[in-house]
Design a protein around this motif. Structure first.
Motif, short mmCIF file in Angstrom:
data_model
loop_
_atom_site.label_atom_id
_atom_site.label_comp_id
_atom_site.label_asym_id
_atom_site.label_seq_id
_atom_site.Cartn_x
_atom_site.Cartn_y
_atom_site.Cartn_z
N GLU A 1 4.34 5.80 10.10
CA GLU A 1 4.84 7.00 9.44
C GLU A 1 3.69 7.88 8.96
OE1 GLU A 1 8.04 7.83 9.54
OE2 GLU A 1 8.19 6.01 10.74
N ALA A 2 2.62 7.26 8.48
CA ALA A 2 1.46 8.03 8.05
C ALA A 2 0.85 8.79 9.23
CB ALA A 2 0.42 7.11 7.42
N LEU A 3 0.79 8.14 10.39
CA LEU A 3 0.27 8.81 11.58
C LEU A 3 1.17 9.96 11.99
CD1 LEU A 3 -1.66 9.04 13.98
CD2 LEU A 3 -0.28 7.31 15.15
N MET A 4 2.48 9.76 11.92
CA MET A 4 3.42 10.81 12.31
C MET A 4 3.26 12.08 11.47
SD MET A 4 5.26 9.98 14.92
CE MET A 4 3.67 9.37 15.53
N ARG A 5 2.80 11.90 10.24
CA ARG A 5 2.68 13.05 9.35
C ARG A 5 1.27 13.65 9.30
NH1 ARG A 5 6.57 11.49 4.19
NH2 ARG A 5 8.14 10.35 5.39
N HIS B 1 0.83 -1.21 0.00
CA HIS B 1 0.00 0.00 0.00
C HIS B 1 0.86 1.24 0.00
CE1 HIS B 1 0.72 0.82 4.27
NE2 HIS B 1 0.34 -0.41 4.58
N ASN B 2 0.29 2.30 -0.53
CA ASN B 2 0.90 3.62 -0.62
C ASN B 2 0.01 4.62 0.10
OD1 ASN B 2 3.38 4.26 -1.94
ND2 ASN B 2 2.54 3.46 -3.85
N TRP B 3 0.47 5.19 1.22
CA TRP B 3 -0.24 6.33 1.79
C TRP B 3 0.08 7.55 0.94
CZ3 TRP B 3 -3.70 6.04 5.69
CH2 TRP B 3 -3.69 4.90 6.50
N ASN B 4 -0.89 8.45 0.83
CA ASN B 4 -0.63 9.65 0.04
C ASN B 4 0.52 10.47 0.63
OD1 ASN B 4 -2.02 10.48 2.31
ND2 ASN B 4 -3.85 11.14 1.20
N SER B 5 0.77 10.32 1.94
CA SER B 5 1.85 11.08 2.58
C SER B 5 3.16 10.30 2.68
CB SER B 5 1.41 11.51 3.98
OG SER B 5 1.06 10.38 4.77
N VAL B 6 3.11 8.97 2.46
CA VAL B 6 4.31 8.14 2.59
C VAL B 6 4.38 7.22 1.38
CG1 VAL B 6 5.65 6.63 4.11
CG2 VAL B 6 3.92 8.15 5.08
N PRO B 7 4.90 7.70 0.24
CA PRO B 7 4.92 6.88 -0.97
C PRO B 7 5.86 5.69 -0.85
CG PRO B 7 6.18 8.90 -1.29
CD PRO B 7 5.48 9.03 0.03
N LEU B 8 5.47 4.59 -1.47
CA LEU B 8 6.29 3.38 -1.53
C LEU B 8 6.82 3.25 -2.96
CD1 LEU B 8 7.25 0.78 -0.06
CD2 LEU B 8 5.18 -0.33 -0.95
N LEU C 1 0.40 21.28 10.84
CA LEU C 1 0.00 21.97 12.06
C LEU C 1 1.19 22.18 13.00
CD1 LEU C 1 -3.40 20.15 12.81
CD2 LEU C 1 -3.01 22.28 11.56
N GLY C 2 2.36 21.76 12.55
CA GLY C 2 3.57 22.00 13.31
C GLY C 2 3.75 21.11 14.53
N THR C 3 3.16 19.90 14.52
CA THR C 3 3.31 19.00 15.66
C THR C 3 3.24 17.56 15.17
OG1 THR C 3 2.48 18.46 17.87
CG2 THR C 3 0.84 18.91 16.16
N VAL C 4 3.47 16.62 16.07
CA VAL C 4 3.35 15.19 15.75
C VAL C 4 2.49 14.53 16.82
CG1 VAL C 4 5.56 15.05 14.53
CG2 VAL C 4 5.48 14.65 17.01
N PRO C 5 1.84 13.44 16.50
CA PRO C 5 1.00 12.75 17.49
C PRO C 5 1.83 12.24 18.67
CG PRO C 5 0.51 12.00 15.27
CD PRO C 5 1.75 12.80 15.18
N ARG C 6 1.24 12.22 19.85
CA ARG C 6 1.90 11.69 21.04
C ARG C 6 1.50 10.22 21.20
NH1 ARG C 6 -0.31 14.66 24.42
NH2 ARG C 6 -1.66 13.25 25.60
#
Length: 320
Positions: free
Chosen positions: A223-227, A163-170, A232-237
């Protein structure tokens, strides 16, 4: 199948044999960057790969690998042989595929897939392959798409569902072809009593301060979650990492954290958990099937690709 080629000098008539197993090992070391990584891709031990390359060196009376620190590097001759060898091995694979055209496959179809696709796509594929008049036996390994792409590229498997996330291409290597299967959207899973559970859609900005349960670092879904909040200038906790989406859903149901969970292959949510899409529908991944171009005309590959496309079309129709 074991292969050897006899090379005859046009002027001296000296001849020697090139063991394709050794050549395949050398090409794998060149692609993977180390003997250990090559062994993992080929399904051998590092010692076996080293022995295969050493036999090739003896056959050719040439040094192909040299030690560099704790690892190895290909010599100039080794790099030249690996470069030519890739084309030779691809050509041989195409030749074997041509010979098998129209014939019943004599060996299992080796498939790599990510876990949700194994449930939602590959399980129906296996049933269809087994129900046909000429049933095809298949083996399946569930791995992260990055590993699956490496496995199909190096010949460890014949087919990979990735699979390819739109934010994390494979990215697929040049000798690997891919075809579209379907699109899969991920929802936010949270406890039914969560303050945001009453909304039909969620804004990303409202999730910035939440605690998250996620697949482990390095996995594409992580990685998709991290982006998800990059703009918004932050990352998930992330407070919990687990490779099993069912575990992430249970953590969300308990109110420990919320989770980003794709719909493909997702079992019905337990009581006490709800799933809500993001308002911008930004978390969508494209599911594709990958195979080596040299195997494109193999009957088993074409049949599996067609069945996956049919299953993907059915999933897309259900989503409408």
């Amino acid at each position: 199948m074991q292969h050897q080629f006899r090379i005859v000098g046009l002027t001296t008539y000296d001849c020697f044999m090139i063991d394709l197993q050794g050549l395949r090992a050398l090409v794998a070391v060149d692609r993977a960057g180390s003997v250990v990584a090559a062994a993992e891709r080929l399904g051998y031990t590092p010692s076996a790969v080293s022995q295969q390359v050493k036999k090739l060196e003896r056959d050719l009376d040439a040094v192909l690998l040299e030690r560099h620190g704790r690892g190895v590097l290909l010599t100039d001759r080794g790099r030249a042989l690996a470069g030519e060898g890739r084309g030779l091995l691809d050509g041989l694979e195409r030749l074997e595929a041509l010979a098998a055209s129209g014939a019943r496959p004599s060996s299992p179809l080796r498939i790599a897939s990510f876990s949700t696709a194994t449930r939602g796509l590959v399980a129906p594929l296996l049933r269809a392959l087994g129900d046909d008049e000429a049933p095809v036996f298949a083996t399946v390994t569930s791995v992260d798409p990055v590993d699956a792409m490496e496995m199909v590229a190096s010949g460890v498997v014949d087919l990979a569902v990735v699979h390819n996330w739109n934010s994390v291409p494979l990215v697929a290597p040049a000798h690997v072809a891919t075809e579209h299967v379907c699109h899969d959207e991920a929802d936010i899973v949270l406890a039914a009593g969560h303050p945001l559970a009453g909304r039909s859609e969620l804004d990303r900005a409202d999730l910035v301060d939440e605690s998250w349960a996620s697949t482990p670092a390095g996995a594409i879904c992580h990685e998709a979650l991290m982006r998800i909040f990059a703009d918004l200038g932050t990352v998930p906790r992330v407070v919990v990492e687990d490779p099993d989406f069912a575990s992430l859903i249970e953590l969300a149901r308990e109110g420990v954290a919320i989770a980003l969970v794709p719909r493909l292959g997702r079992t019905p949510l337990p009581d006490g958990a709800v799933a809500r899409p993001l308002r911008d529908h930004s978390q969508v991944r494209e599911v594709r099937v990958a195979y080596r171009r040299s195997m494109a005309e193999t009957p088993g590959i074409r049949r599996a690709v067609r069945l996956l496309a049919d299953q993907g079309a059915a999933i897309a129709h259900e989503a409408v």
